[in-house]
Write a protein that holds these residues in place. Sequence first.
Motif, short mmCIF file in Angstrom:
data_model
loop_
_atom_site.label_atom_id
_atom_site.label_comp_id
_atom_site.label_asym_id
_atom_site.label_seq_id
_atom_site.Cartn_x
_atom_site.Cartn_y
_atom_site.Cartn_z
N GLU A 35 0.54 -1.50 -0.23
CA GLU A 35 -0.16 -0.13 0.00
C GLU A 35 0.84 0.74 0.02
O GLU A 35 1.59 0.92 0.67
CB GLU A 35 -1.24 0.02 1.46
N GLY A 36 0.25 2.30 -0.36
CA GLY A 36 1.25 3.88 -0.68
C GLY A 36 2.66 3.29 -1.61
O GLY A 36 3.60 4.02 -1.01
N GLU A 37 2.91 2.18 -2.68
CA GLU A 37 4.18 1.94 -2.90
C GLU A 37 3.62 2.19 -4.42
O GLU A 37 3.04 2.57 -4.93
CB GLU A 37 4.49 0.71 -2.40
N ILE A 38 5.39 2.93 -5.55
CA ILE A 38 5.51 2.93 -6.67
C ILE A 38 5.99 1.62 -6.78
O ILE A 38 7.31 1.64 -6.53
CB ILE A 38 5.42 3.59 -7.01
N ASP A 67 -7.46 2.49 -5.40
CA ASP A 67 -6.39 1.75 -4.99
C ASP A 67 -5.14 1.42 -5.71
O ASP A 67 -4.09 1.87 -4.79
CB ASP A 67 -6.93 0.80 -3.62
N LEU A 68 -5.35 0.71 -6.90
CA LEU A 68 -3.73 0.48 -7.22
C LEU A 68 -3.47 0.20 -8.97
O LEU A 68 -5.07 0.32 -9.65
CB LEU A 68 -3.37 -0.83 -7.04
N VAL A 96 -2.78 5.84 -3.48
CA VAL A 96 -2.67 5.68 -4.34
C VAL A 96 -1.52 4.38 -4.88
O VAL A 96 -0.43 5.27 -5.05
CB VAL A 96 -3.61 5.99 -6.30
N SER A 97 -1.56 3.04 -5.33
CA SER A 97 -0.68 2.66 -5.29
C SER A 97 -0.14 2.27 -6.91
O SER A 97 -1.12 2.42 -7.81
CB SER A 97 -0.42 1.26 -4.39
#
Length: 237
Positions: free
Chosen positions: A30-33, A157-158, A188-189
């Motif tokens: 979550e919250g990752e690029i 969310d993704l 947003v991931s």
Amino acid sequence: MTPTLLAVQGLHAYYGKSHILQGVDVHVDEGEIVTLLGRNGVGRSTMAKTIVGMVKASGSVRFRDEEILGRRTFEIAQLGIGYVPENRDIFPALTVRENLLLGAKRNPRRATLRWTAADMYAMFPRLKEREHTPAGVLSGGEQQMLTLCRTLMGDPDLILIDEPTEGLAPKIVTLVGEYLQALKARGVSVLLIEQKLAIALDISQRVYVMGHGHIVFEGTPAELKGNAQIRKEWLEV
């Protein structure tokens, strides 16, 4: 510990008799690029299409710890996964605004939409200027912006984004990078499929390198930058 949003394990996919994905393991928190790098033809786009239900496969794809492999594409989208294809797929006869509104849907995890057309125009003022213009006459960069924004209107969310900088001018590439970081800042991931090493090293928390249907490297941008052998064997032309 940050929760895992997407977990791909032992993923195998075929086109006819061609074994494209050969046991792929990838995860996005979550919250990752996260960026998936590799040369053309190694299976990166196939992996994205498999995740969203467009290619039959075996193995496991879990989203928020729920198995989604085998579900239909619209069902996967409704769970909160957005997909931006490489070919953009805008509706050329519809205006910019009409394209955006077609993407709007409510995330089942939220009572209200996080994003509006006004938010898109704030991020990309050029789209506001072209609001009533048929999408088919936009430049390549403008069409890419529109496709990204239309997907975001679905409140995912993704987001899986396939080669968003392909064929774009350097200024627009920079704008796309800023856009992706803005998404991360709003929760947003992103799983980014990209060939350009520079953008991956600049905006990602982790990177994968794919070669011949396998993951051949996983690590931080700094670790990839320091691994000349992997870059030479799997990324450089």
